[in-house]
Scaffold this motif. Structure first.
Motif, PDB file in Angstrom:
ATOM      1  N   GLY A  29      -8.695   5.635  -1.518  1.00  0.00           N
ATOM      2  CA  GLY A  29      -8.140   6.826  -2.136  1.00  0.00           C
ATOM      3  C   GLY A  29      -9.232   7.742  -2.656  1.00  0.00           C
ATOM      4  N   ILE A  30      -8.801   8.750  -3.403  1.00  0.00           N
ATOM      5  CA  ILE A  30      -9.736   9.752  -3.905  1.00  0.00           C
ATOM      6  C   ILE A  30      -9.662   9.803  -5.430  1.00  0.00           C
ATOM      7  CG2 ILE A  30     -10.207  12.242  -4.000  1.00  0.00           C
ATOM      8  CD1 ILE A  30      -9.319  12.386  -1.083  1.00  0.00           C
ATOM      9  N   VAL A  31     -10.800   9.864  -6.043  1.00  0.00           N
ATOM     10  CA  VAL A  31     -10.853   9.985  -7.494  1.00  0.00           C
ATOM     11  C   VAL A  31     -11.473  11.334  -7.842  1.00  0.00           C
ATOM     12  CG1 VAL A  31     -11.674   8.966  -9.643  1.00  0.00           C
ATOM     13  CG2 VAL A  31     -11.248   7.502  -7.665  1.00  0.00           C
ATOM     14  N   VAL A  32     -10.784  12.069  -8.691  1.00  0.00           N
ATOM     15  CA  VAL A  32     -11.290  13.362  -9.140  1.00  0.00           C
ATOM     16  C   VAL A  32     -11.458  13.293 -10.656  1.00  0.00           C
ATOM     17  CG1 VAL A  32     -10.858  15.846  -9.262  1.00  0.00           C
ATOM     18  CG2 VAL A  32     -10.073  14.538  -7.276  1.00  0.00           C
ATOM     19  N   VAL A  33     -12.651  13.575 -11.111  1.00  0.00           N
ATOM     20  CA  VAL A  33     -12.907  13.581 -12.545  1.00  0.00           C
ATOM     21  C   VAL A  33     -13.325  14.987 -12.949  1.00  0.00           C
ATOM     22  CG1 VAL A  33     -14.098  12.462 -14.466  1.00  0.00           C
ATOM     23  CG2 VAL A  33     -13.747  11.204 -12.338  1.00  0.00           C
ATOM     24  N   ARG A  34     -12.524  15.598 -13.796  1.00  0.00           N
ATOM     25  CA  ARG A  34     -12.824  16.963 -14.239  1.00  0.00           C
ATOM     26  C   ARG A  34     -13.606  16.917 -15.534  1.00  0.00           C
ATOM     27  NH1 ARG A  34      -7.920  20.400 -14.842  1.00  0.00           N
ATOM     28  NH2 ARG A  34      -9.432  22.042 -14.456  1.00  0.00           N
ATOM     29  N   ASN A  35     -14.215  18.070 -15.859  1.00  0.00           N
ATOM     30  CA  ASN A  35     -14.875  18.189 -17.154  1.00  0.00           C
ATOM     31  C   ASN A  35     -16.075  17.255 -17.314  1.00  0.00           C
ATOM     32  OD1 ASN A  35     -14.215  20.137 -18.939  1.00  0.00           O
ATOM     33  ND2 ASN A  35     -12.918  18.867 -20.225  1.00  0.00           N
ATOM     34  N   VAL A  36     -16.759  16.994 -16.224  1.00  0.00           N
ATOM     35  CA  VAL A  36     -17.912  16.102 -16.273  1.00  0.00           C
ATOM     36  C   VAL A  36     -19.138  16.886 -16.747  1.00  0.00           C
ATOM     37  CG1 VAL A  36     -19.437  14.630 -14.896  1.00  0.00           C
ATOM     38  CG2 VAL A  36     -16.985  14.715 -14.393  1.00  0.00           C
ATOM     39  N   PRO A  37     -19.805  16.399 -17.794  1.00  0.00           N
ATOM     40  CA  PRO A  37     -21.014  17.083 -18.252  1.00  0.00           C
ATOM     41  C   PRO A  37     -22.083  17.040 -17.165  1.00  0.00           C
ATOM     42  CG  PRO A  37     -20.407  15.269 -19.744  1.00  0.00           C
ATOM     43  CD  PRO A  37     -19.507  15.189 -18.559  1.00  0.00           C
ATOM     44  N   ALA A  38     -22.656  18.173 -16.858  1.00  0.00           N
ATOM     45  CA  ALA A  38     -23.646  18.245 -15.783  1.00  0.00           C
ATOM     46  C   ALA A  38     -24.644  19.341 -16.084  1.00  0.00           C
ATOM     47  CB  ALA A  38     -22.949  18.532 -14.460  1.00  0.00           C
ATOM     48  N   PHE A  39     -25.715  19.366 -15.302  1.00  0.00           N
ATOM     49  CA  PHE A  39     -26.689  20.445 -15.385  1.00  0.00           C
ATOM     50  C   PHE A  39     -26.560  21.243 -14.108  1.00  0.00           C
ATOM     51  CE2 PHE A  39     -27.920  17.179 -18.236  1.00  0.00           C
ATOM     52  CZ  PHE A  39     -28.410  17.866 -19.348  1.00  0.00           C
ATOM     53  N   ARG A  63     -12.732   1.213 -11.263  1.00  0.00           N
ATOM     54  CA  ARG A  63     -11.405   0.916 -11.811  1.00  0.00           C
ATOM     55  C   ARG A  63     -10.307   1.461 -10.886  1.00  0.00           C
ATOM     56  NH1 ARG A  63     -10.808   3.869 -16.831  1.00  0.00           N
ATOM     57  NH2 ARG A  63     -12.934   3.177 -17.180  1.00  0.00           N
ATOM     58  N   ALA A  64     -10.509   2.665 -10.399  1.00  0.00           N
ATOM     59  CA  ALA A  64      -9.517   3.286  -9.514  1.00  0.00           C
ATOM     60  C   ALA A  64      -9.381   2.479  -8.220  1.00  0.00           C
ATOM     61  CB  ALA A  64      -9.927   4.721  -9.197  1.00  0.00           C
ATOM     62  N   LYS A  65     -10.494   1.945  -7.751  1.00  0.00           N
ATOM     63  CA  LYS A  65     -10.486   1.155  -6.523  1.00  0.00           C
ATOM     64  C   LYS A  65      -9.675  -0.124  -6.728  1.00  0.00           C
ATOM     65  CE  LYS A  65     -13.658   0.248  -2.759  1.00  0.00           C
ATOM     66  NZ  LYS A  65     -15.050   0.229  -2.318  1.00  0.00           N
ATOM     67  N   GLU A  66      -9.883  -0.751  -7.896  1.00  0.00           N
ATOM     68  CA  GLU A  66      -9.133  -1.965  -8.229  1.00  0.00           C
ATOM     69  C   GLU A  66      -7.641  -1.702  -8.263  1.00  0.00           C
ATOM     70  OE1 GLU A  66     -10.466  -3.605 -11.945  1.00  0.00           O
ATOM     71  OE2 GLU A  66     -12.450  -4.001 -11.106  1.00  0.00           O
ATOM     72  N   GLN A  67      -7.287  -0.526  -8.775  1.00  0.00           N
ATOM     73  CA  GLN A  67      -5.868  -0.194  -8.915  1.00  0.00           C
ATOM     74  C   GLN A  67      -5.269   0.345  -7.619  1.00  0.00           C
ATOM     75  OE1 GLN A  67      -6.121   2.534 -12.171  1.00  0.00           O
ATOM     76  NE2 GLN A  67      -6.160   0.940 -13.738  1.00  0.00           N
ATOM     77  N   ASN A  68      -6.117   0.487  -6.588  1.00  0.00           N
ATOM     78  CA  ASN A  68      -5.667   1.012  -5.302  1.00  0.00           C
ATOM     79  C   ASN A  68      -4.975   2.368  -5.418  1.00  0.00           C
ATOM     80  OD1 ASN A  68      -6.543  -0.738  -3.274  1.00  0.00           O
ATOM     81  ND2 ASN A  68      -5.015  -2.243  -3.887  1.00  0.00           N
ATOM     82  N   ALA A  69      -5.483   3.197  -6.289  1.00  0.00           N
ATOM     83  CA  ALA A  69      -4.888   4.509  -6.474  1.00  0.00           C
ATOM     84  C   ALA A  69      -5.152   5.379  -5.253  1.00  0.00           C
ATOM     85  CB  ALA A  69      -5.478   5.181  -7.717  1.00  0.00           C
ATOM     86  N   GLN A  70      -4.125   6.087  -4.796  1.00  0.00           N
ATOM     87  CA  GLN A  70      -4.294   7.023  -3.686  1.00  0.00           C
ATOM     88  C   GLN A  70      -5.075   8.238  -4.161  1.00  0.00           C
ATOM     89  OE1 GLN A  70      -3.001   6.857  -0.260  1.00  0.00           O
ATOM     90  NE2 GLN A  70      -3.266   4.771  -0.986  1.00  0.00           N
ATOM     91  N   ILE A  71      -4.571   8.819  -5.245  1.00  0.00           N
ATOM     92  CA  ILE A  71      -5.268   9.938  -5.864  1.00  0.00           C
ATOM     93  C   ILE A  71      -5.260   9.719  -7.372  1.00  0.00           C
ATOM     94  CG2 ILE A  71      -5.351  12.431  -6.249  1.00  0.00           C
ATOM     95  CD1 ILE A  71      -3.830  12.823  -3.683  1.00  0.00           C
ATOM     96  N   GLU A  72      -6.427   9.759  -7.938  1.00  0.00           N
ATOM     97  CA  GLU A  72      -6.542   9.590  -9.381  1.00  0.00           C
ATOM     98  C   GLU A  72      -7.261  10.836  -9.911  1.00  0.00           C
ATOM     99  OE1 GLU A  72      -6.390   5.976 -10.753  1.00  0.00           O
ATOM    100  OE2 GLU A  72      -6.368   6.814 -12.777  1.00  0.00           O
ATOM    101  N   VAL A  73      -6.618  11.551 -10.816  1.00  0.00           N
ATOM    102  CA  VAL A  73      -7.239  12.734 -11.396  1.00  0.00           C
ATOM    103  C   VAL A  73      -7.338  12.533 -12.890  1.00  0.00           C
ATOM    104  CG1 VAL A  73      -7.144  15.240 -11.687  1.00  0.00           C
ATOM    105  CG2 VAL A  73      -6.231  14.202  -9.614  1.00  0.00           C
ATOM    106  N   MET A  74      -8.523  12.723 -13.415  1.00  0.00           N
ATOM    107  CA  MET A  74      -8.695  12.564 -14.863  1.00  0.00           C
ATOM    108  C   MET A  74      -9.744  13.532 -15.372  1.00  0.00           C
ATOM    109  SD  MET A  74     -10.549   8.911 -14.695  1.00  0.00           S
ATOM    110  CE  MET A  74      -9.566   8.414 -13.292  1.00  0.00           C
TER     111      MET A  74
END
Ligand SMILES: [Zn+2]
Length: 77
Positions: A29-39, A63-74
Motif C-alpha cells: 500500500g501507500i503511506v502519506v505523511v503530511r506536515n513533515v518537518p523538512a529543509f 507500522r502501516a506495512k504490518e497493518q496491511n493498510a492500502q492507503i494510510e494518510v497521517m
C-alpha cells in the motif's frame, strides 16, 4: 543518512526549514505523511529530511506495512 546542506548543492539556492509531504510506496500500500518537518531549497524546491525525522517516518511506514493498510494518510506534529 544525508546531512542538511546550508545551501542547495544543485542550484546553490537558500535552504530554509519548512514542511513537506512524505510518500512511501510499500508493495502492500501507500503511506502519506503530511506536515513533515523538512529543509527546502527556496529556489528549486529540493528537500532534505533530517535523521530523527527519517527514523520516525521509517517507524510509521513499518507500522502501516504490518497493518496491511492500502492507503494510510497521517500528519506529523
Ligand atoms: Zn536548489
Amino acid at each position: 543518512m544525508n546531512r542538511i546542506p546550508s545551501k542547495c548543492p544543485i542550484c546553490e539556492g537558500k535552504v530554509e526549514s519548512g514542511k513537506t509531504t512524505f510518500t512511501v510506496d510499500l508493495t502492500s500500500g501507500i503511506v502519506v505523511v503530511r506536515n513533515v518537518p523538512a529543509f527546502v531549497c527556496t529556489q528549486c524546491g529540493e528537500e532534505w529530511i533530517d535523521d530523527p525525522t527519517s527514523v520516525k517516518l521509517e517507524a510509521i511506514a513499518a507500522r502501516a506495512k504490518e497493518q496491511n493498510a492500502q492507503i494510510e494518510v497521517m500528519a506529523m506534529g
